[in-house]
Write an enzyme that holds these catalytic residues in place. Structure first.
Site: not given
Length: 302
Positions: A246, A149, A278, A243, A269, A174
């Protein structure tokens, strides 16, 4: 709302900033959502957080939905409310979390944009030996090599750069969660070349791996501008942003490996459903290949 009730919002936001290290962008979203909640409470003449119940939250979410707020934004708003009321619960200000069992209406999920492999290679193989070019080449290689990120890349420190040379990098993502990622050989060489030139830009005691013209940690907005600069110079005729690299990393990894769990770990994630988008992107690619290659994919045109 009373002044004492409002103070709890400031305490909550301060906790997110100082203890959980939330980004300014995330804090801005939390603050905006909570202001919306306060405005609703004032309208309903609710003075204390203890008086907010599940029905109040449902009515507010329904109202914002009728006003045109999308499913994703409503989900974020509910997530803010859940976190805030959980904080109040811990602080013994309320007896139960009124947002805990409420689900936002779902909206159609958009597939992320990606670049094909050839376009990515053209973008990141920039030419030149100016110090900023060497830095930018290292950043671009690392974005695509490890699927970082924007905030993960800009927050890297010099010690991370040294570890990169061993083929691994530890990033803080995150929720302040750390994960170890492999670094490709070409990205490693680009980082090594940058480290040899870094002192030409960096201030003496600066610990950031990537620095700007002022010698300090490079700002996210500068990285975004540099990426757009190189996209234009390299003839990439789409809107290129961090992004996007990414997304391209994730799509290309899944397309080649088919290992959804591994891609989930690489991207950091928490929920595999976030990664599953995806698989739809990969199917689109397969469908195009099928339509172009299979002799009976389409009716013959006369």
């Amino acid at each position: 709302m009373t002044d004492s009730a409002m103070k709890w919002i400031n305490s909550f936001l301060a906790k997110l900033q100082h203890e959980r290290n939330y980004s300014p962008h995330t804090l801005k979203n939390y603050s905006r959502d909570l202001k919306s909640l306060v405005a609703y409470c004032v309208q309903q003449e609710i003075e204390q957080w203890l008086d907010v119940d599940e029905q109040h939250i449902r009515l507010l979410i329904s109202k914002r939905h009728r006003q045109g707020l999308g499913g994703t934004s409503l989900q974020r708003m509910l997530s803010t409310f859940r976190s805030f009321f959980k904080f109040l619960l811990i602080e013994n200000q309320i007896k139960s979390n009124p947002a805990a069992n409420i689900q936002a209406p779902k909206s159609a999920r958009k597939l992320p944009s990606t670049l094909d492999v050839d376009s990515v290679v053209r973008l990141i193989e920039i030419k030149g030996d100016e110090v900023e070019t060497v830095r930018d080449r290292a950043m671009l290689e690392l974005f695509y090599s490890s699927g970082l990120r924007l905030s993960e890349l800009s927050s890297l420190n010099l010690e991370n750069g040294k570890n990169i040379l061993s083929g691994m990098i530890r990033v803080r993502g995150k929720g302040d969660k750390e994960r170890d990622l492999p670094v490709g050989e070409k990205a490693g060489l680009a980082i090594k070349a940058w480290l040899l030139r870094r002192a030409e830009l960096a201030n003496k005691n600066e610990q950031a791996l990537f620095v700007g013209k002022q010698g300090k940690r490079i700002h996210n907005s500068v990285i975004q501008k540099r990426l757009k600069h190189w996209a234009q110079k390299q003839g990439i005729d789409v809107n290129v942003f961090p992004h996007l690299l990414r997304h391209s990393f994730a799509s290309h990894m899944l397309e080649s490996s088919g290992d959804l769990r591994a891609v989930q770990e690489l991207l950091g994630h928490a929920d595999i459903s976030t990664t599953q988008i995806y698989t739809h992107l990969d199917f689109q690619h397969l469908a195009k290949v099928y339509d172009a290659a299979h002799p009976r994919a389409k009716l013959n045109k006369k």
